[in-house]
Design a protein around this motif. Structure first.
Motif, PDB file in Angstrom:
ATOM      1  N   PHE A   4      22.343   7.679 -62.727  1.00 29.10           N
ATOM      2  CA  PHE A   4      22.370   7.083 -64.028  1.00 29.10           C
ATOM      3  C   PHE A   4      20.930   7.266 -64.507  1.00 29.10           C
ATOM      4  O   PHE A   4      19.821   6.777 -64.266  1.00 29.10           O
ATOM      5  CB  PHE A   4      22.630   5.822 -64.114  1.00 29.10           C
ATOM      6  CG  PHE A   4      24.021   5.358 -63.728  1.00 29.10           C
ATOM      7  CD1 PHE A   4      25.279   5.487 -64.414  1.00 29.10           C
ATOM      8  CD2 PHE A   4      24.416   5.464 -62.414  1.00 29.10           C
ATOM      9  CE1 PHE A   4      26.378   5.477 -64.215  1.00 29.10           C
ATOM     10  CE2 PHE A   4      25.820   5.197 -61.994  1.00 29.10           C
ATOM     11  CZ  PHE A   4      26.717   5.190 -62.923  1.00 29.10           C
ATOM     12  N   LEU A   5      20.791   8.103 -65.564  1.00 32.70           N
ATOM     13  CA  LEU A   5      19.488   8.496 -66.252  1.00 32.70           C
ATOM     14  C   LEU A   5      19.683   7.053 -67.466  1.00 32.70           C
ATOM     15  O   LEU A   5      20.445   7.200 -68.341  1.00 32.70           O
ATOM     16  CB  LEU A   5      19.460   9.626 -66.832  1.00 32.70           C
ATOM     17  CG  LEU A   5      18.045  10.072 -67.501  1.00 32.70           C
ATOM     18  CD1 LEU A   5      17.002  10.263 -66.553  1.00 32.70           C
ATOM     19  CD2 LEU A   5      18.143  11.328 -68.488  1.00 32.70           C
ATOM     20  N   PRO A  34      26.352  19.966 -70.293  1.00 30.22           N
ATOM     21  CA  PRO A  34      25.382  18.971 -70.688  1.00 30.22           C
ATOM     22  C   PRO A  34      26.235  17.697 -70.855  1.00 30.22           C
ATOM     23  O   PRO A  34      27.378  17.761 -71.567  1.00 30.22           O
ATOM     24  CB  PRO A  34      24.703  19.198 -71.828  1.00 30.22           C
ATOM     25  CG  PRO A  34      24.859  20.675 -72.139  1.00 30.22           C
ATOM     26  CD  PRO A  34      26.324  21.024 -71.446  1.00 30.22           C
ATOM     27  N   VAL A  35      25.424  16.536 -70.664  1.00 31.86           N
ATOM     28  CA  VAL A  35      26.036  15.226 -70.451  1.00 31.86           C
ATOM     29  C   VAL A  35      25.714  14.543 -72.004  1.00 31.86           C
ATOM     30  O   VAL A  35      24.307  14.659 -72.129  1.00 31.86           O
ATOM     31  CB  VAL A  35      25.764  14.379 -69.437  1.00 31.86           C
ATOM     32  CG1 VAL A  35      26.181  12.726 -69.540  1.00 31.86           C
ATOM     33  CG2 VAL A  35      26.064  14.769 -68.019  1.00 31.86           C
ATOM     34  N   VAL A  36      26.560  14.136 -72.537  1.00 29.36           N
ATOM     35  CA  VAL A  36      25.998  13.288 -73.810  1.00 29.36           C
ATOM     36  C   VAL A  36      26.185  11.888 -73.822  1.00 29.36           C
ATOM     37  O   VAL A  36      27.190  11.540 -73.375  1.00 29.36           O
ATOM     38  CB  VAL A  36      27.041  13.777 -75.042  1.00 29.36           C
ATOM     39  CG1 VAL A  36      26.585  13.351 -76.537  1.00 29.36           C
ATOM     40  CG2 VAL A  36      27.231  15.423 -75.086  1.00 29.36           C
ATOM     41  N   ALA A  82      22.942   7.658 -69.253  1.00 29.43           N
ATOM     42  CA  ALA A  82      23.807   8.832 -69.128  1.00 29.43           C
ATOM     43  C   ALA A  82      24.185   9.108 -67.581  1.00 29.43           C
ATOM     44  O   ALA A  82      23.092   8.950 -66.818  1.00 29.43           O
ATOM     45  CB  ALA A  82      22.872  10.140 -69.532  1.00 29.43           C
ATOM     46  N   ALA A  83      25.330   9.272 -67.317  1.00 32.84           N
ATOM     47  CA  ALA A  83      25.787   9.292 -65.791  1.00 32.84           C
ATOM     48  C   ALA A  83      25.858  10.884 -65.514  1.00 32.84           C
ATOM     49  O   ALA A  83      26.526  11.693 -66.267  1.00 32.84           O
ATOM     50  CB  ALA A  83      27.262   8.723 -65.692  1.00 32.84           C
ATOM     51  N   VAL A  84      24.964  11.297 -64.759  1.00 28.65           N
ATOM     52  CA  VAL A  84      24.595  12.753 -64.354  1.00 28.65           C
ATOM     53  C   VAL A  84      24.849  13.106 -62.860  1.00 28.65           C
ATOM     54  O   VAL A  84      24.308  12.218 -62.082  1.00 28.65           O
ATOM     55  CB  VAL A  84      23.544  13.072 -64.751  1.00 28.65           C
ATOM     56  CG1 VAL A  84      23.407  14.723 -64.510  1.00 28.65           C
ATOM     57  CG2 VAL A  84      23.133  12.734 -66.262  1.00 28.65           C
ATOM     58  N   ASP A  85      25.620  14.318 -62.603  1.00 26.24           N
ATOM     59  CA  ASP A  85      25.748  14.663 -61.334  1.00 26.24           C
ATOM     60  C   ASP A  85      24.303  15.286 -60.921  1.00 26.24           C
ATOM     61  O   ASP A  85      24.419  16.599 -61.662  1.00 26.24           O
ATOM     62  CB  ASP A  85      26.951  15.708 -61.024  1.00 26.24           C
ATOM     63  CG  ASP A  85      28.175  14.759 -60.877  1.00 26.24           C
ATOM     64  OD1 ASP A  85      28.313  13.614 -60.772  1.00 26.24           O
ATOM     65  OD2 ASP A  85      29.402  15.590 -61.364  1.00 26.24           O
TER      66      ASP A  85
END
Length: 241
Positions: free
Chosen positions: A62-63, A88-90, A101-104
């Motif tokens: 989580f950013l 891209p995650v928005v 922002a939840a990012v893999d």
């Protein structure tokens, strides 16, 4: 680690110039006054961190941007994992300038962060995951500082075409592999399409275009250095919505 984009500084400088003009013109200024100029969004990386354990491949992290991380507090944050082909995650920006922002992603991978407010964007910032669950380290590609590109990280292609200038002030030639797109799902193209060498003290130009097929409105062009030291430059390509 705190940083404000150069576009933000220009916005504030523009505001000071507008104020000075108002004083000089005095009574010649008519009412109503024009609205203050809108500056490009600012991302304060000192207020951005990562939670979650990024030590396992495809682990979700989580950013998080703390309150005040984005100014003005509107629009969205786009997070791109430069080491994967994921979209891209928005993440929505809250009224206090924060976001999540939840990012893999996994350790050592690089996340590119860019604020988007309508057609305005901040300059991209790259964060490399360190393996620490609470923090991330801003990276400025210390690899071959004598090799520079302009624009450094982002080209807006509303005009349909643009140039990326690669300048080699190193003492030796720099070899760059065939440029490639991160996803290839947009209308973007480039030339040259093959590997090339930038001689010491000289420059080369990579022309980027938006004249092909594809529905995605942004991608990343990679310029990967193969000699004298392996490394990478990444340029975000965007089209207006």
């Amino acid at each position: 680690m705190a940083m404000q984009t150069t576009y933000g500084h220009r916005g504030r400088r523009g505001a000071r110039v507008a104020t000075l003009l108002g004083v000089l013109l005095g009574g010649c200024v008519v009412s109503p006054q024009p609205s203050p100029p809108v500056h490009e969004p600012i991302l304060d990386t000192g207020l951005v961190g990562v939670s979650g354990d990024p030590t396992v491949l495809r682990q979700q992290v989580f950013l998080k941007g703390e309150p005040g991380a984005v100014e003005p507090a509107e629009g969205v944050v786009l997070v791109t994992n430069l080491d994967s082909a994921d979209a891209p995650v928005v993440a929505e920006i809250k009224a206090d300038g924060s976001f999540v922002a939840a990012v893999d992603a996994s350790t050592e991978q690089v996340l590119r962060i860019q604020v988007k407010q309508g057609e305005r964007r901040s300059e991209p910032v790259d964060l490399q995951l360190t393996g620490e669950p609470i923090d991330a380290t801003r990276t400025m590609l210390a690899h071959l500082p004598c090799l520079t590109i302009e624009p450094a990280a982002w080209v807006s292609l509303e005009a349909g075409e643009g140039d990326v200038v690669v300048r080699n002030s190193c003492a030796e030639d720099v070899a760059i592999g065939a440029p490639r797109l991160r996803r290839g799902a947009g209308p973007f193209g480039f030339s040259p399409a093959e590997a090339f060498v930038v001689p010491a003290g000289e420059s080369a130009v990579v022309t980027v275009r938006a004249d092909g097929e594809g529905v995605e409105r942004e991608d990343v062009l990679f310029l990967e250095v193969t000699a004298p030291e392996p490394g990478r430059r990444a340029v975000t390509l965007t089209l207006p919505d």
